[in-house]
Design a protein around this motif. Structure first.
Motif, PDB file in Angstrom:
ATOM      1  N   THR A  47       0.763  -1.127   0.127  1.00  0.00           N
ATOM      2  CA  THR A  47      -0.219  -0.017   0.009  1.00  0.00           C
ATOM      3  C   THR A  47       0.887   1.172  -0.100  1.00  0.00           C
ATOM      4  O   THR A  47       0.664   2.257  -0.590  1.00  0.00           O
ATOM      5  N   ASN A  74       1.375   4.299  -3.462  1.00  0.00           N
ATOM      6  CA  ASN A  74       0.906   5.594  -2.993  1.00  0.00           C
ATOM      7  C   ASN A  74       2.100   6.535  -2.960  1.00  0.00           C
ATOM      8  O   ASN A  74       1.688   7.690  -2.724  1.00  0.00           O
ATOM      9  N   LYS A 112       1.720   7.484   3.866  1.00  0.00           N
ATOM     10  CA  LYS A 112       0.582   6.785   4.050  1.00  0.00           C
ATOM     11  C   LYS A 112       1.186   5.392   4.547  1.00  0.00           C
ATOM     12  O   LYS A 112       0.965   4.252   3.996  1.00  0.00           O
ATOM     13  N   TRP A 164       2.622  10.312  -9.997  1.00  0.00           N
ATOM     14  CA  TRP A 164       2.853   8.882  -9.455  1.00  0.00           C
ATOM     15  C   TRP A 164       3.953   8.306  -9.599  1.00  0.00           C
ATOM     16  O   TRP A 164       4.345   8.394 -10.666  1.00  0.00           O
TER      17      TRP A 164
END
Length: 369
Positions: free
Chosen positions: A227, A231, A250, A281
């Protein structure tokens, strides 16, 4: 002669009347204070004409507040496990698979049904798949489902909302959790890692094989959770100051951390930028750079690369490999802990040493990237 009034039989039923909702078996069996509190709440709700939530409203209300950090993954996990329990209840009551309007099976809670549900899950844990040789359900999955259901009923039974939920005490049976098997952390050695990198670079099925290799090298170097990795934005990489650093925003539990980088890592990042379309990104979707790849997309990338080399690879295995190799190189568990973002060093190795500022385990294994 004194007359002692007889106590009414508990078996008497009054025509047209139903047992109040709050008088669930668990409330009846509770202590006097809990019982009185539940009765008072139910009385107030009745006087105010409050109608308790149906199952759909209960679940939606819980899902809105189930994650203190607003994690979408947490919400999806809870939703999936509660859906499984609700499907079991419909099957148990022979009502079919589809949700019916205004369903009210979750309140006030059915302890025997929950126990039967848990038994059905344990049967999967105790049954081996003849093809894989593994249980049909892992103990960790079973415990996660039970914990999700327990959290749901704890939320419903909170004094601030129980008049609306109709659940005045948790119906969860005790000791449902299964003891986890002690598992040794898995990791890849240097030779296996190079085989995986080579498998990605020479893939016959991936149209982005060169990019896949660089992503795998960075996944190893950063030591990120899946994750966290998907991110990362380009502006999370800070080149100002004495040491370039990655800002992981995050992290687990919404915790932030900084990971020091070196020239080798920066070179890999430059290669990655050239192998994909412009995007904010770090890992954008190739067909839609405005979005980042998903955790599932990262999992597929690692699995595809590992398949080419005959090694089962997944994102968290790269994280374990980072921890194992970097500790071997640095002999500094506190440094590895800080890089991985563990809240307790015992999670990393169970040892305590001072953390080195301006350093990270990423810098010590960048020669592998």
């Amino acid at each position: 002669m004194a007359i002692t009034p007889s106590r009414p039989s508990t078996g008497i039923s009054v025509p047209g009347k139903q047992r109040p909702t709050f008088l669930s078996p668990q409330v009846i069996a509770s202590d006097r204070a809990t019982f009185v509190a539940a009765a008072m709440d139910a009385r107030e709700a009745w006087l105010e004409g409050v109608e308790t939530y149906n199952d759909h409203q209960l679940v939606e209300g819980f899902l809105e507040e189930c994650s203190a950090t607003g994690s979408v993954e947490t919400r999806i996990t809870y939703m999936r496990h509660l859906h499984r329990f609700r499907s079991f209840m419909r099957s148990r009551l022979e009502l079919g698979e589809r949700e019916q309007p205004g369903e009210r099976f979750l309140s006030p809670g059915d302890t025997p049904a929950i126990d039967a549900f848990a038994q059905s899950l344990r049967s999967l844990v105790n049954t081996t798949d003849p093809q894989t040789g593994k249980p049909l359900m892992a103990k960790s999955t079973y415990n996660c489902i039970v914990a999700s259901l327990s959290s749901f009923y704890k939320w419903c039974g909170d004094p601030a909302r129980r008049a609306m939920t109709g659940i005045y005490s948790s119906p969860m049976p005790t000791k449902l959790q299964m003891k986890k098997d002690q598992r040794k952390a898995k990791s890849l050695n240097t030779e296996q890692l190079y085989r995986v990198f080579d498998g990605a670079r020479t893939s016959r099925t991936s149209p982005t094989k060169r990019r896949d290799e660089v992503v795998l090298r960075l996944l190893l170097g950063f030591g990120c959770r899946a994750t966290e990795m998907v991110n990362i934005r380009w502006d999370d990489i800070h080149l100002d100051g004495e040491v370039p650093r990655l800002h992981i925003r995050k992290g687990k539990g919404s915790k932030e951390r900084w990971v020091a980088l070196d020239d080798i890592v920066l070179e890999r990042l430059s290669q990655l930028r050239e192998l994909q379309p412009p995007s904010e990104w770090l890992l954008p979707k190739m067909n839609d750079p405005s979005k980042h790849i998903t955790r599932q997309g990262l999992w597929k990338l690692t699995r595809r690369s590992g398949k080419e080399s005959g090694i089962h690879v997944y994102p968290h295995l790269m994280r374990h490999s980072h921890a194992t190799i970097s500790y071997r190189e640095t002999k500094d568990p506190k440094l590895v802990q800080a890089t991985l973002g563990h809240s307790d060093v015992s999670t990393t190795l169970g040892l305590y040493v001072d953390e080195n500022e301006g350093d990270s385990s990423t810098r010590h294994i960048s020669h592998l990237l």
